[in-house]
Design a protein around this motif. Sequence first.
Motif, PDB file in Angstrom:
ATOM      1  N   THR A 220      -1.100  -4.052  -3.619  1.00  0.00           N
ATOM      2  CA  THR A 220      -2.019  -4.953  -2.922  1.00  0.00           C
ATOM      3  C   THR A 220      -3.399  -4.319  -2.764  1.00  0.00           C
ATOM      4  O   THR A 220      -4.400  -5.030  -2.688  1.00  0.00           O
ATOM      5  CB  THR A 220      -1.448  -5.364  -1.557  1.00  0.00           C
ATOM      6  N   ALA A 221      -3.461  -2.981  -2.771  1.00  0.00           N
ATOM      7  CA  ALA A 221      -4.764  -2.305  -2.749  1.00  0.00           C
ATOM      8  C   ALA A 221      -5.520  -2.566  -4.050  1.00  0.00           C
ATOM      9  O   ALA A 221      -6.757  -2.688  -4.045  1.00  0.00           O
ATOM     10  CB  ALA A 221      -4.582  -0.809  -2.531  1.00  0.00           C
ATOM     11  N   ASP A 222      -4.812  -2.661  -5.171  1.00  0.00           N
ATOM     12  CA  ASP A 222      -5.461  -3.002  -6.450  1.00  0.00           C
ATOM     13  C   ASP A 222      -6.135  -4.369  -6.349  1.00  0.00           C
ATOM     14  O   ASP A 222      -7.261  -4.565  -6.827  1.00  0.00           O
ATOM     15  CB  ASP A 222      -4.433  -3.030  -7.579  1.00  0.00           C
ATOM     16  N   LEU A 223      -5.452  -5.323  -5.737  1.00  0.00           N
ATOM     17  CA  LEU A 223      -6.010  -6.667  -5.602  1.00  0.00           C
ATOM     18  C   LEU A 223      -7.217  -6.662  -4.664  1.00  0.00           C
ATOM     19  O   LEU A 223      -8.176  -7.414  -4.878  1.00  0.00           O
ATOM     20  CB  LEU A 223      -4.943  -7.629  -5.091  1.00  0.00           C
ATOM     21  N   ASP A 224      -7.179  -5.828  -3.650  1.00  0.00           N
ATOM     22  CA  ASP A 224      -8.330  -5.717  -2.754  1.00  0.00           C
ATOM     23  C   ASP A 224      -9.569  -5.270  -3.518  1.00  0.00           C
ATOM     24  O   ASP A 224     -10.680  -5.780  -3.292  1.00  0.00           O
ATOM     25  CB  ASP A 224      -8.005  -4.732  -1.625  1.00  0.00           C
ATOM     26  N   LYS A 225      -9.392  -4.370  -4.466  1.00  0.00           N
ATOM     27  CA  LYS A 225     -10.527  -3.906  -5.273  1.00  0.00           C
ATOM     28  C   LYS A 225     -11.062  -5.017  -6.167  1.00  0.00           C
ATOM     29  O   LYS A 225     -12.268  -5.122  -6.381  1.00  0.00           O
ATOM     30  CB  LYS A 225     -10.091  -2.709  -6.112  1.00  0.00           C
ATOM     31  N   VAL A 226     -10.161  -5.850  -6.702  1.00  0.00           N
ATOM     32  CA  VAL A 226     -10.594  -6.986  -7.522  1.00  0.00           C
ATOM     33  C   VAL A 226     -11.496  -7.905  -6.706  1.00  0.00           C
ATOM     34  O   VAL A 226     -12.568  -8.327  -7.165  1.00  0.00           O
ATOM     35  CB  VAL A 226      -9.377  -7.767  -8.059  1.00  0.00           C
TER      36      VAL A 226
ATOM     37  N   GLY B  73      -1.727  -9.375   6.386  1.00  0.00           N
ATOM     38  CA  GLY B  73      -1.183  -8.164   5.797  1.00  0.00           C
ATOM     39  C   GLY B  73      -2.302  -7.291   5.236  1.00  0.00           C
ATOM     40  O   GLY B  73      -3.173  -7.766   4.508  1.00  0.00           O
ATOM     41  N   ILE B  74      -2.306  -6.014   5.591  1.00  0.00           N
ATOM     42  CA  ILE B  74      -3.357  -5.096   5.153  1.00  0.00           C
ATOM     43  C   ILE B  74      -3.009  -4.541   3.772  1.00  0.00           C
ATOM     44  O   ILE B  74      -1.922  -3.996   3.575  1.00  0.00           O
ATOM     45  CB  ILE B  74      -3.519  -3.934   6.158  1.00  0.00           C
ATOM     46  N   PRO B  75      -3.898  -4.669   2.794  1.00  0.00           N
ATOM     47  CA  PRO B  75      -3.624  -4.122   1.467  1.00  0.00           C
ATOM     48  C   PRO B  75      -3.327  -2.624   1.535  1.00  0.00           C
ATOM     49  O   PRO B  75      -3.936  -1.889   2.327  1.00  0.00           O
ATOM     50  CB  PRO B  75      -4.915  -4.395   0.698  1.00  0.00           C
ATOM     51  N   SER B  76      -2.410  -2.195   0.661  1.00  0.00           N
ATOM     52  CA  SER B  76      -1.970  -0.804   0.697  1.00  0.00           C
ATOM     53  C   SER B  76      -1.593  -0.332  -0.700  1.00  0.00           C
ATOM     54  O   SER B  76      -1.040  -1.094  -1.503  1.00  0.00           O
ATOM     55  CB  SER B  76      -0.756  -0.662   1.622  1.00  0.00           C
ATOM     56  N   ARG B  77      -1.864   0.938  -0.965  1.00  0.00           N
ATOM     57  CA  ARG B  77      -1.423   1.545  -2.221  1.00  0.00           C
ATOM     58  C   ARG B  77       0.096   1.705  -2.248  1.00  0.00           C
ATOM     59  O   ARG B  77       0.685   1.919  -3.305  1.00  0.00           O
ATOM     60  CB  ARG B  77      -2.089   2.907  -2.402  1.00  0.00           C
ATOM     61  N   GLU B  78       0.728   1.589  -1.075  1.00  0.00           N
ATOM     62  CA  GLU B  78       2.176   1.751  -0.989  1.00  0.00           C
ATOM     63  C   GLU B  78       2.919   0.442  -1.250  1.00  0.00           C
ATOM     64  O   GLU B  78       4.137   0.458  -1.434  1.00  0.00           O
ATOM     65  CB  GLU B  78       2.554   2.280   0.402  1.00  0.00           C
TER      66      GLU B  78
END
Length: 278
Positions: free
Chosen positions: A45-51, A86-91
Amino acid sequence: MTTRLEAAMVIRKTDAEIEQMATAGAILAEVHEELRAALRPGLTTADLDKVAARTIEKRGAKPGFFGYNGYPAVINASVGDQIVHGIPSRETKLRAGDVLSLDCGVVWNGFHSDAACTWIVGGEEAAPEPLRVLVAETYRALWAGIGALRVGNRIGDVSAAIGAVGAAGGYGVVSDHNGHAIGGHGIGRSLHEDPFVPGRGRPGRGLRLKPGLVLAIEPMFTTGHPGFRTLGDDWTVVTVDGSTAAHWEHTVAITEGGPRVLTARPEELGRTELSHLG
Protein backbone atom coordinates in the motif's frame (compact mmCIF):
# COMPACT_ATOMS: atom_id res chain seq x y z
CA MET A 1 -11.87 10.84 3.90
CA THR A 2 -14.75 10.68 6.33
CA THR A 3 -15.31 12.35 9.67
CA ARG A 4 -17.90 13.46 12.18
CA LEU A 5 -17.94 17.24 12.11
CA GLU A 6 -17.54 19.34 15.21
CA ALA A 7 -18.31 22.81 13.88
CA ALA A 8 -21.65 23.81 12.38
CA MET A 9 -21.28 25.88 9.24
CA VAL A 10 -22.88 25.18 5.89
CA ILE A 11 -21.11 27.04 3.07
CA ARG A 12 -22.67 27.34 -0.37
CA LYS A 13 -20.27 27.81 -3.28
CA THR A 14 -20.46 30.23 -6.17
CA ASP A 15 -20.36 28.98 -9.75
CA ALA A 16 -16.75 30.13 -10.01
CA GLU A 17 -15.80 28.25 -6.85
CA ILE A 18 -17.48 25.10 -8.12
CA GLU A 19 -15.37 25.35 -11.28
CA GLN A 20 -12.24 25.44 -9.11
CA MET A 21 -13.51 22.37 -7.29
CA ALA A 22 -14.21 20.70 -10.63
CA THR A 23 -10.54 21.12 -11.54
CA ALA A 24 -9.53 19.58 -8.21
CA GLY A 25 -12.00 16.80 -8.92
CA ALA A 26 -10.67 16.10 -12.40
CA ILE A 27 -7.15 15.80 -11.03
CA LEU A 28 -8.38 13.41 -8.34
CA ALA A 29 -10.17 11.31 -10.96
CA GLU A 30 -6.84 10.98 -12.76
CA VAL A 31 -5.18 9.92 -9.50
CA HIS A 32 -7.74 7.14 -9.06
CA GLU A 33 -7.24 5.97 -12.63
CA GLU A 34 -3.48 5.82 -12.08
CA LEU A 35 -3.99 3.86 -8.87
CA ARG A 36 -6.33 1.44 -10.61
CA ALA A 37 -3.85 0.90 -13.44
CA ALA A 38 -0.99 0.27 -11.01
CA LEU A 39 -2.89 -2.11 -8.75
CA ARG A 40 -1.65 -5.72 -8.76
CA PRO A 41 -0.80 -8.49 -6.30
CA GLY A 42 2.59 -8.08 -4.66
CA LEU A 43 2.51 -4.30 -4.38
CA THR A 44 2.45 -2.70 -0.97
CA THR A 45 0.00 0.00 0.00
CA ALA A 46 3.03 2.29 0.42
CA ASP A 47 3.78 1.72 -3.29
CA LEU A 48 0.29 2.97 -4.14
CA ASP A 49 0.79 6.01 -1.92
CA LYS A 50 3.81 6.94 -4.04
CA VAL A 51 1.75 6.59 -7.23
CA ALA A 52 -0.82 9.05 -5.89
CA ALA A 53 1.83 11.49 -4.69
CA ARG A 54 3.57 11.51 -8.09
CA THR A 55 0.33 12.04 -9.99
CA ILE A 56 -0.77 14.94 -7.79
CA GLU A 57 2.64 16.59 -8.02
CA LYS A 58 2.71 16.15 -11.80
CA ARG A 59 -0.58 18.05 -12.08
CA GLY A 60 0.69 20.91 -9.92
CA ALA A 61 -1.82 20.23 -7.14
CA LYS A 62 -1.42 19.35 -3.47
CA PRO A 63 -2.53 16.28 -1.53
CA GLY A 64 -5.56 16.93 0.64
CA PHE A 65 -4.89 14.26 3.26
CA PHE A 66 -1.17 14.52 3.97
CA GLY A 67 -0.68 16.36 7.25
CA TYR A 68 -4.43 16.67 7.88
CA ASN A 69 -4.70 16.41 11.68
CA GLY A 70 -1.30 14.74 11.50
CA TYR A 71 -2.25 12.10 8.91
CA PRO A 72 1.08 10.72 7.57
CA ALA A 73 0.24 9.73 3.97
CA VAL A 74 -1.37 10.89 0.72
CA ILE A 75 -4.04 8.18 0.51
CA ASN A 76 -6.09 5.97 2.77
CA ALA A 77 -5.54 2.32 1.79
CA SER A 78 -7.99 0.08 3.65
CA VAL A 79 -7.85 -3.70 3.16
CA GLY A 80 -10.39 -6.36 4.13
CA ASP A 81 -11.98 -5.50 7.47
CA GLN A 82 -10.55 -1.97 7.37
CA ILE A 83 -13.44 0.36 6.55
CA VAL A 84 -11.57 3.63 6.07
CA HIS A 85 -8.43 5.59 7.03
CA GLY A 86 -6.00 2.68 6.62
CA ILE A 87 -2.46 4.10 6.65
CA PRO A 88 -0.30 2.93 3.72
CA SER A 89 2.58 0.72 4.81
CA ARG A 90 5.55 -1.10 3.33
CA GLU A 91 4.45 -4.03 5.50
CA THR A 92 1.04 -4.38 3.84
CA LYS A 93 1.57 -6.46 0.73
CA LEU A 94 -1.52 -6.94 -1.42
CA ARG A 95 -2.76 -10.39 -2.37
CA ALA A 96 -5.07 -11.52 -5.15
CA GLY A 97 -8.66 -11.34 -3.95
CA ASP A 98 -8.07 -8.59 -1.37
CA VAL A 99 -10.86 -6.00 -1.19
CA LEU A 100 -9.01 -2.67 -1.19
CA SER A 101 -10.56 0.75 -0.65
CA LEU A 102 -8.47 3.71 -1.83
CA ASP A 103 -9.48 7.15 -0.60
CA CYS A 104 -7.66 10.32 -1.66
CA GLY A 105 -8.03 14.09 -1.68
CA VAL A 106 -6.62 16.85 -3.88
CA VAL A 107 -6.30 20.60 -3.28
CA TRP A 108 -6.33 23.00 -6.23
CA ASN A 109 -6.18 26.78 -5.72
CA GLY A 110 -7.32 26.28 -2.14
CA PHE A 111 -10.30 24.04 -2.94
CA HIS A 112 -10.59 20.39 -1.98
CA SER A 113 -11.90 17.29 -3.73
CA ASP A 114 -12.40 13.91 -2.06
CA ALA A 115 -13.18 10.51 -3.60
CA ALA A 116 -12.80 6.81 -2.86
CA CYS A 117 -12.92 3.61 -4.93
CA THR A 118 -12.97 -0.02 -3.88
CA TRP A 119 -11.22 -2.56 -6.10
CA ILE A 120 -10.54 -6.27 -5.91
CA VAL A 121 -6.82 -6.91 -6.20
CA GLY A 122 -6.08 -9.12 -9.19
CA GLY A 123 -9.46 -8.41 -10.80
CA GLU A 124 -13.00 -9.37 -9.91
CA GLU A 125 -12.45 -13.02 -10.77
CA ALA A 126 -9.92 -13.25 -7.91
CA ALA A 127 -12.59 -12.86 -5.21
CA PRO A 128 -15.64 -14.97 -4.33
CA GLU A 129 -19.01 -13.76 -5.54
CA PRO A 130 -20.22 -12.39 -2.17
CA LEU A 131 -17.32 -9.94 -2.09
CA ARG A 132 -17.79 -8.95 -5.71
CA VAL A 133 -21.45 -8.20 -4.97
CA LEU A 134 -20.52 -6.23 -1.83
CA VAL A 135 -18.32 -3.92 -3.90
CA ALA A 136 -20.94 -3.55 -6.63
CA GLU A 137 -23.80 -2.84 -4.25
CA THR A 138 -21.82 -0.26 -2.31
CA TYR A 139 -21.11 1.44 -5.63
CA ARG A 140 -24.81 1.31 -6.49
CA ALA A 141 -25.58 2.94 -3.15
CA LEU A 142 -23.15 5.75 -4.00
CA TRP A 143 -25.16 6.57 -7.11
CA ALA A 144 -28.46 6.18 -5.27
CA GLY A 145 -27.26 8.81 -2.80
CA ILE A 146 -26.05 11.06 -5.61
CA GLY A 147 -29.42 10.68 -7.32
CA ALA A 148 -31.12 12.12 -4.23
CA LEU A 149 -29.01 15.31 -4.38
CA ARG A 150 -31.81 17.38 -5.85
CA VAL A 151 -32.74 20.94 -4.95
CA GLY A 152 -35.57 20.81 -2.42
CA ASN A 153 -34.67 17.37 -1.06
CA ARG A 154 -33.19 16.97 2.41
CA ILE A 155 -30.08 15.28 3.78
CA GLY A 156 -32.30 12.52 5.15
CA ASP A 157 -33.41 11.68 1.61
CA VAL A 158 -29.78 11.12 0.63
CA SER A 159 -29.04 9.00 3.69
CA ALA A 160 -32.23 6.99 3.23
CA ALA A 161 -31.38 6.28 -0.42
CA ILE A 162 -27.96 4.94 0.57
CA GLY A 163 -29.28 2.94 3.48
CA ALA A 164 -32.08 1.38 1.43
CA VAL A 165 -29.58 -0.24 -0.93
CA GLY A 166 -27.63 -1.65 1.99
CA ALA A 167 -30.71 -2.93 3.78
CA ALA A 168 -32.04 -4.62 0.63
CA GLY A 169 -28.76 -6.50 0.24
CA GLY A 170 -28.50 -7.45 3.90
CA TYR A 171 -25.33 -5.43 4.44
CA GLY A 172 -24.11 -3.60 7.50
CA VAL A 173 -24.52 0.10 6.69
CA VAL A 174 -21.76 1.96 8.52
CA SER A 175 -22.98 5.17 10.13
CA ASP A 176 -22.84 5.39 13.92
CA HIS A 177 -21.65 3.11 16.70
CA ASN A 178 -21.00 3.55 20.42
CA GLY A 179 -21.44 7.31 20.26
CA HIS A 180 -19.24 7.80 17.21
CA ALA A 181 -20.41 8.58 13.68
CA ILE A 182 -18.68 8.49 10.31
CA GLY A 183 -20.06 9.38 6.91
CA GLY A 184 -20.20 11.95 4.15
CA HIS A 185 -19.70 15.67 4.59
CA GLY A 186 -19.62 19.09 3.08
CA ILE A 187 -16.41 20.10 1.34
CA GLY A 188 -14.87 23.25 -0.10
CA ARG A 189 -11.99 25.37 1.14
CA SER A 190 -11.88 22.87 4.02
CA LEU A 191 -11.73 19.13 3.55
CA HIS A 192 -14.58 18.69 6.01
CA GLU A 193 -17.47 21.10 6.29
CA ASP A 194 -21.06 20.77 7.39
CA PRO A 195 -23.47 19.19 6.76
CA PHE A 196 -22.72 15.67 7.94
CA VAL A 197 -24.27 13.05 5.64
CA PRO A 198 -24.98 9.75 7.45
CA GLY A 199 -25.08 6.45 5.62
CA ARG A 200 -28.62 5.82 6.79
CA GLY A 201 -31.50 8.06 7.77
CA ARG A 202 -35.15 8.99 7.36
CA PRO A 203 -36.56 10.75 4.30
CA GLY A 204 -37.75 14.30 4.74
CA ARG A 205 -35.43 15.04 7.66
CA GLY A 206 -32.42 17.32 7.97
CA LEU A 207 -31.02 20.23 6.01
CA ARG A 208 -32.88 21.19 2.83
CA LEU A 209 -30.63 20.98 -0.23
CA LYS A 210 -29.95 24.17 -2.16
CA PRO A 211 -27.86 25.08 -5.21
CA GLY A 212 -24.21 25.68 -4.34
CA LEU A 213 -23.91 22.98 -1.71
CA VAL A 214 -21.01 20.62 -2.41
CA LEU A 215 -21.02 17.29 -0.60
CA ALA A 216 -18.80 14.24 -0.38
CA ILE A 217 -21.15 11.26 -0.55
CA GLU A 218 -19.55 8.07 0.76
CA PRO A 219 -21.41 4.85 1.53
CA MET A 220 -19.55 2.18 3.51
CA PHE A 221 -21.04 -1.32 3.68
CA THR A 222 -19.86 -4.47 5.43
CA THR A 223 -20.68 -8.13 4.98
CA GLY A 224 -21.50 -8.33 8.68
CA HIS A 225 -22.18 -6.02 11.60
CA PRO A 226 -22.11 -2.26 10.87
CA GLY A 227 -20.25 -1.51 14.10
CA PHE A 228 -16.71 -0.16 13.95
CA ARG A 229 -13.73 0.68 16.12
CA THR A 230 -10.50 2.62 15.65
CA LEU A 231 -7.13 0.90 15.96
CA GLY A 232 -4.25 2.08 18.12
CA ASP A 233 -2.80 4.20 15.30
CA ASP A 234 -5.78 6.55 15.94
CA TRP A 235 -6.74 6.42 12.26
CA THR A 236 -7.60 2.98 10.90
CA VAL A 237 -11.31 2.17 11.32
CA VAL A 238 -12.16 -1.55 11.24
CA THR A 239 -15.31 -3.65 11.52
CA VAL A 240 -16.06 -4.95 15.01
CA ASP A 241 -16.62 -8.50 13.78
CA GLY A 242 -13.83 -8.82 11.21
CA SER A 243 -16.24 -8.72 8.27
CA THR A 244 -15.13 -7.23 4.94
CA ALA A 245 -15.92 -3.61 4.08
CA ALA A 246 -16.30 -1.59 0.87
CA HIS A 247 -16.23 2.20 0.49
CA TRP A 248 -17.03 4.47 -2.46
CA GLU A 249 -17.10 8.27 -2.55
CA HIS A 250 -17.61 11.19 -4.91
CA THR A 251 -17.56 14.96 -4.48
CA VAL A 252 -20.82 16.32 -5.88
CA ALA A 253 -22.16 19.85 -6.44
CA ILE A 254 -25.89 20.48 -6.18
CA THR A 255 -27.15 22.59 -9.09
CA GLU A 256 -30.55 23.65 -10.36
CA GLY A 257 -30.11 21.11 -13.15
CA GLY A 258 -29.31 18.23 -10.80
CA PRO A 259 -26.18 16.73 -9.20
CA ARG A 260 -22.82 17.44 -10.83
CA VAL A 261 -20.21 14.81 -9.96
CA LEU A 262 -16.94 16.72 -9.73
CA THR A 263 -14.71 13.67 -9.23
CA ALA A 264 -16.21 11.48 -11.97
CA ARG A 265 -13.74 9.13 -13.66
CA PRO A 266 -13.84 8.89 -17.49
CA GLU A 267 -16.23 5.93 -17.51
CA GLU A 268 -18.63 7.91 -15.31
CA LEU A 269 -18.62 11.22 -17.18
CA GLY A 270 -22.04 12.31 -18.34
CA ARG A 271 -23.79 9.90 -16.02
CA THR A 272 -26.85 12.05 -15.35
CA GLU A 273 -29.56 9.36 -15.54
CA LEU A 274 -29.63 9.15 -11.77
CA SER A 275 -33.30 9.32 -10.89
CA HIS A 276 -33.93 5.65 -11.65
CA LEU A 277 -31.18 4.51 -9.29
CA GLY A 278 -32.78 5.65 -6.05
